[in-house]
Design a protein around this motif. Structure first.
Motif, PDB file in Angstrom:
ATOM      1  N   PRO A   1      36.906  35.083  36.611  1.00 42.54           N
ATOM      2  CA  PRO A   1      35.492  34.688  36.529  1.00 42.54           C
ATOM      3  C   PRO A   1      34.740  35.566  35.537  1.00 42.54           C
ATOM      4  N   GLU A   2      33.715  35.006  34.915  1.00 38.36           N
ATOM      5  CA  GLU A   2      32.971  35.735  33.886  1.00 38.36           C
ATOM      6  C   GLU A   2      32.297  36.997  34.425  1.00 38.36           C
ATOM      7  N   ASP A   3      31.984  37.024  35.725  1.00 33.14           N
ATOM      8  CA  ASP A   3      31.282  38.182  36.282  1.00 33.14           C
ATOM      9  C   ASP A   3      32.234  39.255  36.814  1.00 33.14           C
ATOM     10  N   THR A   4      33.515  39.176  36.466  1.00 32.55           N
ATOM     11  CA  THR A   4      34.496  40.155  36.958  1.00 32.55           C
ATOM     12  C   THR A   4      34.222  41.552  36.393  1.00 32.55           C
ATOM     13  N   VAL A   5      34.265  42.539  37.273  1.00 29.63           N
ATOM     14  CA  VAL A   5      34.124  43.938  36.858  1.00 29.63           C
ATOM     15  C   VAL A   5      35.298  44.728  37.413  1.00 29.63           C
TER      16      VAL A   5
ATOM     17  N   HIS B   1      36.422  42.846  40.850  1.00 30.26           N
ATOM     18  CA  HIS B   1      35.444  42.191  41.716  1.00 30.26           C
ATOM     19  C   HIS B   1      34.626  41.152  40.965  1.00 30.26           C
ATOM     20  N   SER B   2      34.432  40.023  41.624  1.00 27.84           N
ATOM     21  CA  SER B   2      33.495  39.005  41.175  1.00 27.84           C
ATOM     22  C   SER B   2      33.006  38.289  42.427  1.00 27.84           C
ATOM     23  N   ALA B   3      32.056  37.390  42.260  1.00 26.69           N
ATOM     24  CA  ALA B   3      31.555  36.649  43.417  1.00 26.69           C
ATOM     25  C   ALA B   3      32.646  35.788  44.037  1.00 26.69           C
TER      26      ALA B   3
ATOM     27  N   SER C   1      38.233  38.902  44.470  1.00 28.76           N
ATOM     28  CA  SER C   1      38.264  40.360  44.590  1.00 28.76           C
ATOM     29  C   SER C   1      39.690  40.827  44.828  1.00 28.76           C
TER      30      SER C   1
ATOM     31  N   ARG D   1      32.214  42.928  49.759  1.00 27.74           N
ATOM     32  CA  ARG D   1      32.446  41.964  48.673  1.00 27.74           C
ATOM     33  C   ARG D   1      32.212  40.521  49.102  1.00 27.74           C
TER      34      ARG D   1
END
Length: 323
Positions: A132-136, A145-147, A150, A170
């Protein structure tokens, strides 16, 4: 001498090598597993055949769950998948590639394993593109982690004190229908630790299902040889004697008050639950001249599928029926 934890962690590599062998030869469709295997090996035909049945059973339940939880009353994806001891499993990437995902997908393993997995994912453009684009990346590179997805570092022996807080942080939701997956993981834990995981699920997750894949039958000649071979590698199947049979594997969930539990060994799955055309396809890949040995091996591995409540999400799921 390697620690017992390190030896157990090494089984994730063994499973990945077997899965890569089966994928490369055409037994299973997994274009991603090769990224996790540095030294590919060609496994024996009976191992490839067993890997296919294991893969097929897991994918069957995953896809049934996705189908049952694809939309909530507002038309949004719902449900959660939690993979206990995920190792180098590629199911998240296979499902995401096909647009078949629940609302949240969690993977849990030792930090050494998750760090290797995270690094491999970021080295591969094919895998990285599916995140996902919001992965950190967090925890020094051992967690993602992403929405939606995880990858969590944690010791399952400390499930309630260490793993549960990370899940909750999470976005894990105890009210959502949740499928837990455990492939040759709970059996390496002392029963007190695996029971603690199941007790927590029973007490806290309103609508839960689980698919386990574990060894069984430790007391016959083949089972004793299996234990001795693993022990020679420093591996102990700590839960095997507590839950040694198909009946005991299903009964452990019924004794907790779960609504339903069904256990089936891999030989029965291969012979009765695979489509005949699929068995014909497999026979054309490699000649299996160790048929009796394969059946004996497969009788010592089993799926158990159980769920806590007769909710609509699980009522139509069944390890014994095709997708």
């Amino acid at each position: 001498m390697e620690s017992s934890d390190a030896v157990v962690q090494g089984t994730s590599n063994d499973a990945a090598v077997s899965r890569e062998s089966a994928a490369r030869l055409g037994y299973i469709d997994d274009p991603f597993i090769r990224h996790f295997v540095k030294r590919p090996l060609r496994r024996a035909p009976l191992i490839n055949r067993g890997t296919h049945s294991r893969f097929d059973g897991v994918q069957r339940i995953l896809r049934q769950f996705i189908k049952q939880t694809q939309k909530d009353s507002q038309g949004h994806a719902c449900g959660q998948i939690v993979v206990l001891g995920a190792g180098m499993d590629t199911s998240y990437f296979l499902l995401r590639q096909q647009g078949l995902l629940p609302r949240r997908y969690f993977e849990i393993d030792f930090s050494d394993i998750t760090a290797k997995k995270a690094a491999t994912v970021y080295r591969s453009s094919a895998l990285r593109a599916l995140l996902p684009e919001d992965t950190v990346v967090t925890e020094g590179g051992s967690e993602l982690h992403s929405a939606e997805y995880s990858l969590l570092a944690g010791d399952l022996r400390q499930f309630e004190s260490q793993v549960v807080p990370k899940l909750m942080a999470r976005g894990f939701d105890c009210s959502e229908p949740t499928l837990f997956l455990s492939e040759c993981v709970l059996i390496y834990l002392d029963p007190q630790h695996s029971d603690a995981i199941l007790n927590w699920i029973t007490a806290n997750v309103a609508h839960a299902g689980i698919l386990t894949y574990e060894q069984i039958l430790p007391t016959d000649r083949f089972g004793q040889m299996m234990i001795e071979n693993l022990r020679a590698r420093g591996l102990e199947l700590r839960g095997l004697h507590a839950y040694p049979t198909l009946q005991s594997n299903s009964q452990r969930f019924l004794d907790l008050g779960w609504h339903s539990a069904v256990a089936v060994d891999l030989a029965t799955y291969h012979e009765q639950l695979l489509e005949p055309l699929e068995r014909e396809r497999l026979a054309k890949i490699e000649f299996l001249d160790e048929w009796e040995e394969f059946i004996l091996l497969a009788q010592h591995y089993a799926f158990t599928f159980a769920f806590t409540s007769q909710s609509s999400h699980f009522a139509h799921m069944d390890i014994e029926k095709p997708n």
